[in-house]
Design a protein around this motif. Structure first.
Motif, PDB file in Angstrom:
ATOM      1  N   LEU A   1       9.742   8.349  -1.209  1.00 29.95           N
ATOM      2  CA  LEU A   1       9.307   6.956  -1.101  1.00 29.95           C
ATOM      3  C   LEU A   1       9.642   6.479   0.306  1.00 29.95           C
ATOM      4  N   LEU A   2       8.760   5.696   0.892  1.00 31.00           N
ATOM      5  CA  LEU A   2       8.938   5.282   2.287  1.00 31.00           C
ATOM      6  C   LEU A   2       8.880   3.765   2.413  1.00 31.00           C
ATOM      7  N   ALA A   3       9.950   3.150   2.911  1.00 32.39           N
ATOM      8  CA  ALA A   3       9.927   1.715   3.193  1.00 32.39           C
ATOM      9  C   ALA A   3       9.913   1.503   4.701  1.00 32.39           C
TER      10      ALA A   3
ATOM     11  N   GLY B   1      -2.306   7.076  -6.588  1.00 30.99           N
ATOM     12  CA  GLY B   1      -3.131   6.686  -5.445  1.00 30.99           C
ATOM     13  C   GLY B   1      -2.545   5.569  -4.608  1.00 30.99           C
ATOM     14  N   LEU B   2      -1.268   5.277  -4.806  1.00 31.30           N
ATOM     15  CA  LEU B   2      -0.593   4.131  -4.159  1.00 31.30           C
ATOM     16  C   LEU B   2      -1.329   2.829  -4.496  1.00 31.30           C
ATOM     17  N   LYS B   3      -1.837   2.755  -5.731  1.00 31.88           N
ATOM     18  CA  LYS B   3      -2.589   1.561  -6.133  1.00 31.88           C
ATOM     19  C   LYS B   3      -1.898   0.823  -7.265  1.00 31.88           C
ATOM     20  N   ASP B   4      -0.769   1.322  -7.723  1.00 31.27           N
ATOM     21  CA  ASP B   4      -0.055   0.618  -8.794  1.00 31.27           C
ATOM     22  C   ASP B   4       1.287   0.121  -8.246  1.00 31.27           C
ATOM     23  N   ASP B   5       2.107  -0.407  -9.130  1.00 34.11           N
ATOM     24  CA  ASP B   5       3.397  -0.968  -8.696  1.00 34.11           C
ATOM     25  C   ASP B   5       4.488   0.079  -8.624  1.00 34.11           C
TER      26      ASP B   5
ATOM     27  N   GLY C   1      -4.576  -5.260   7.510  1.00 36.81           N
ATOM     28  CA  GLY C   1      -3.695  -5.898   6.525  1.00 36.81           C
ATOM     29  C   GLY C   1      -2.959  -4.850   5.717  1.00 36.81           C
ATOM     30  N   GLU C   2      -1.939  -5.300   4.976  1.00 34.96           N
ATOM     31  CA  GLU C   2      -1.052  -4.366   4.282  1.00 34.96           C
ATOM     32  C   GLU C   2      -1.806  -3.388   3.384  1.00 34.96           C
ATOM     33  N   PHE C   3      -2.775  -3.896   2.614  1.00 38.89           N
ATOM     34  CA  PHE C   3      -3.429  -3.003   1.640  1.00 38.89           C
ATOM     35  C   PHE C   3      -4.284  -1.966   2.340  1.00 38.89           C
ATOM     36  N   ASP C   4      -5.020  -2.414   3.385  1.00 39.56           N
ATOM     37  CA  ASP C   4      -5.840  -1.455   4.138  1.00 39.56           C
ATOM     38  C   ASP C   4      -4.954  -0.443   4.851  1.00 39.56           C
ATOM     39  N   LEU C   5      -3.848  -0.933   5.356  1.00 41.47           N
ATOM     40  CA  LEU C   5      -2.918  -0.051   6.072  1.00 41.47           C
ATOM     41  C   LEU C   5      -2.415   1.054   5.149  1.00 41.47           C
ATOM     42  N   ILE C   6      -2.025   0.685   3.937  1.00 35.85           N
ATOM     43  CA  ILE C   6      -1.532   1.686   2.975  1.00 35.85           C
ATOM     44  C   ILE C   6      -2.651   2.665   2.621  1.00 35.85           C
ATOM     45  N   ALA C   7      -3.838   2.113   2.358  1.00 37.67           N
ATOM     46  CA  ALA C   7      -4.960   2.971   1.964  1.00 37.67           C
ATOM     47  C   ALA C   7      -5.329   3.935   3.085  1.00 37.67           C
TER      48      ALA C   7
ATOM     49  N   PRO D   1       5.589  15.359  -1.557  1.00 46.22           N
ATOM     50  CA  PRO D   1       4.524  14.365  -1.435  1.00 46.22           C
ATOM     51  C   PRO D   1       5.065  12.935  -1.427  1.00 46.22           C
ATOM     52  N   LEU D   2       4.326  12.070  -0.746  1.00 47.27           N
ATOM     53  CA  LEU D   2       4.669  10.652  -0.724  1.00 47.27           C
ATOM     54  C   LEU D   2       4.255  10.048  -2.056  1.00 47.27           C
ATOM     55  N   ALA D   3       5.175   9.322  -2.702  1.00 45.51           N
ATOM     56  CA  ALA D   3       4.867   8.779  -4.029  1.00 45.51           C
ATOM     57  C   ALA D   3       4.816   7.263  -4.041  1.00 45.51           C
ATOM     58  N   GLY D   4       5.220   6.630  -2.945  1.00 46.91           N
ATOM     59  CA  GLY D   4       5.210   5.174  -2.929  1.00 46.91           C
ATOM     60  C   GLY D   4       6.061   4.653  -1.795  1.00 46.91           C
ATOM     61  N   GLY D   5       6.249   3.334  -1.767  1.00 45.08           N
ATOM     62  CA  GLY D   5       7.057   2.760  -0.704  1.00 45.08           C
ATOM     63  C   GLY D   5       6.854   1.269  -0.609  1.00 45.08           C
ATOM     64  N   ASP D   6       7.168   0.745   0.555  1.00 45.77           N
ATOM     65  CA  ASP D   6       6.975  -0.682   0.791  1.00 45.77           C
ATOM     66  C   ASP D   6       6.706  -0.875   2.278  1.00 45.77           C
ATOM     67  N   THR D   7       5.883  -1.863   2.597  1.00 43.80           N
ATOM     68  CA  THR D   7       5.526  -2.099   3.989  1.00 43.80           C
ATOM     69  C   THR D   7       5.677  -3.576   4.285  1.00 43.80           C
ATOM     70  N   THR D   8       6.420  -3.867   5.352  1.00 48.60           N
ATOM     71  CA  THR D   8       6.640  -5.270   5.691  1.00 48.60           C
ATOM     72  C   THR D   8       6.655  -5.415   7.208  1.00 48.60           C
TER      73      THR D   8
HETATM   74  P1  ADP Z   1       4.613  -4.371  -4.557  1.00 48.05           P
HETATM   75  O1  ADP Z   1       3.798  -5.621  -4.621  1.00 48.05           O
HETATM   76  O2  ADP Z   1       5.024  -3.855  -5.889  1.00 48.05           O
HETATM   77  O3  ADP Z   1       5.689  -4.420  -3.548  1.00 48.05           O
HETATM   78  P2  ADP Z   1       2.985  -3.147  -2.630  1.00 48.05           P
HETATM   79  O4  ADP Z   1       1.777  -4.015  -2.559  1.00 48.05           O
HETATM   80  O5  ADP Z   1       4.053  -3.307  -1.644  1.00 48.05           O
HETATM   81  O6  ADP Z   1       3.572  -3.261  -4.098  1.00 48.05           O
HETATM   82  O7  ADP Z   1       2.543  -1.655  -2.638  1.00 48.05           O
HETATM   83  C1  ADP Z   1       1.379  -1.214  -3.261  1.00 48.05           C
HETATM   84  C2  ADP Z   1       1.441   0.279  -3.433  1.00 48.05           C
HETATM   85  O8  ADP Z   1       1.529   0.877  -2.151  1.00 48.05           O
HETATM   86  C3  ADP Z   1       2.635   0.762  -4.210  1.00 48.05           C
HETATM   87  O9  ADP Z   1       2.208   1.906  -4.935  1.00 48.05           O
HETATM   88  C4  ADP Z   1       3.604   1.179  -3.137  1.00 48.05           C
HETATM   89  O10 ADP Z   1       4.451   2.208  -3.618  1.00 48.05           O
HETATM   90  C5  ADP Z   1       2.667   1.677  -2.061  1.00 48.05           C
HETATM   91  N1  ADP Z   1       3.228   1.558  -0.705  1.00 48.05           N
HETATM   92  C6  ADP Z   1       3.483   0.441   0.007  1.00 48.05           C
HETATM   93  N2  ADP Z   1       3.956   0.726   1.221  1.00 48.05           N
HETATM   94  C7  ADP Z   1       4.013   2.076   1.304  1.00 48.05           C
HETATM   95  C8  ADP Z   1       4.438   2.993   2.299  1.00 48.05           C
HETATM   96  N3  ADP Z   1       4.909   2.590   3.481  1.00 48.05           N
HETATM   97  N4  ADP Z   1       4.352   4.301   2.011  1.00 48.05           N
HETATM   98  C9  ADP Z   1       3.911   4.721   0.819  1.00 48.05           C
HETATM   99  N5  ADP Z   1       3.501   3.920  -0.151  1.00 48.05           N
HETATM  100  C10 ADP Z   1       3.555   2.605   0.077  1.00 48.05           C
END
Ligand code: ADP
Ligand code: MG
Length: 339
Positions: free
Chosen positions: A95-97, A34-38, A13-19, A126-133
């Motif tokens: 940041l990576l989407a 830690g990619l655990k916030d918004d 799932g998305e959260f495990d995948l990110i972790a 360093p990777l600082a965040g992103g979105d996964t869909t």
């Molecule tokens: P939101 O609900 O705000 O869209 P997400 O649940 O998508 O948040 O993401 C949770 C955390 O994981 C955020 O810190 C986000 O930046 C990070 N994240 C999500 N996808 C990726 C990715 N592909 N690469 C790096 N960080 C990601």
């Protein structure tokens, strides 16, 4: 052979995948939380401004779905770093989407994350965040790179002045001929030359350290992604000037020179093709020695290839290659050698 755990559709799932895949790459950067916030938190040094760039790549358009995943990741990181490099920006974070087709396998993501981790580490981005869909469409990747540079010192496309000398780093044409090799062309070239070209096309080397070394010495800059002539044209258009360059001054690798000696018709491809990711810039001619020294200090050669001139008459080209015909002729009689 694919085992069940690696079969398409068996991604966590998305959260495990990110972790699992992305949090380790973010661990070195406290602002990633830690990619655990918004959000992610970034500081810019006093007197600096943030420099931001983004690139989207789509399977079937910018790369092939079965290209090696680690190389896809590296090229994505490097094309963004190349934009920061041209602007003399120090990388801060990215940041990576991701839009992943449902058929993406864990081993694909594993290899992609490995390539991403390697380049984020080696380029200190360093990777600082992103979105996964998930998507029913093609694999789509968007990377946003953030850097910092001293306020007001970022060399823009619009900064070229009449009389400026035009420089380019490294060598030109490897990217365009590397694409040719990737399409199974240039088969008559020796294997080591073909692999050099292919490597330069697949894993460009962004000139980040050069960009930093040139801070304060550059009037206008761009990275060579569309092709030397097109990118020089972008500087000319934005600056309202023209450019005169000499084809014989353009630095070329041994592989490109040998390819040209065999097939002079490739000259246009070398000068107009893209994907070199070198820095093309203009500067005060009197700063030439300082520029060459600064570049040598970071191990990247720069070469003067021409000068900036007054704007062209309406409708006339803004980039002129002085010796194109002469060089074509020399190539055709087999006399051309650069170094
Ligand atoms: P939101 O609900 O705000 O869209 P997400 O649940 O998508 O948040 O993401 C949770 C955390 O994981 C955020 O810190 C986000 O930046 C990070 N994240 C999500 N996808 C990726 C990715 N592909 N690469 C790096 N960080 C990601
Ligand atoms: Mg999200």
């Amino acid at each position: 052979m694919t085992d069940a755990a690696d079969s398409p559709g068996s991604l966590p799932g998305e959260f495990d995948l990110i972790a699992r895949y992305f949090a380790p790459i973010a661990a070195v950067f406290p602002g990633a939380l830690g990619l655990k916030d918004d959000v992610a938190l970034l500081d810019v040094a006093p007197g600096h401004q943030m420099v931001a760039t983004t690139d989207a790549i789509v399977a079937g358009v910018h790369f092939l779905a079965d290209d090696p995943p680690d190389l896809i990741a590296k090229k994505l990181v490097r094309v963004n770093l190349s934009d920061l490099a041209a602007k003399g920006a120090k990388p801060l974070a990215c940041l990576l989407a991701l839009a992943l087709p449902r058929a993406t396998s864990p081993s694909w993501l594993e290899a992609f994350a490995k390539g991403l981790a390697e380049d984020c580490a080696s380029f200190a981005l360093p990777l600082a965040g992103g979105d996964t869909t998930a998507t029913d469409g093609p694999l789509t990747l968007v990377l946003t790179a953030l850097g910092e540079a001293p306020r007001g010192q970022v060399p823009l496309r619009s900064g070229a002045k009449v009389g400026d000398r035009i420089f380019v780093s490294g060598t030109i044409g490897d990217g365009a001929l590397g694409l040719e090799v990737a399409r199974a062309g240039l088969a008559e070239l020796a294997a080591p030359l073909r692999s050099h070209l292919l490597r330069r096309y697949r894993i460009p080397e962004p000139k980040v350290q050069l960009g930093l070394a040139l801070r304060g010495l550059v009037h206008a800059a761009i990275d060579v992604s569309d092709g030397l002539l097109a990118d020089l044209g972008h500087i000319c258009a934005a600056s309202g000037v023209a450019a005169d360059i000499q084809a014989a001054m353009v630095p070329m690798s041994d592989a490109v020179q040998i390819a040209l000696a065999r097939d002079p018709a490739l000259l246009a491809r070398v000068l107009a093709g893209g994907d070199d990711y070198e820095i093309l810039f203009t500067a005060e001619p009197g700063d030439s020695d300082r520029i060459v020294e600064a570049a040598l200090a970071v191990g990247v050669p720069v070469t003067g290839i021409g000068f900036i001139a007054s704007p062209p008459p309406d409708g006339a080209p803004n980039v002129r290659v002085g010796d194109l015909k002469a060089m074509e002729t020399v190539l055709r009689v087999g006399g051309y050698r650069h170094f």
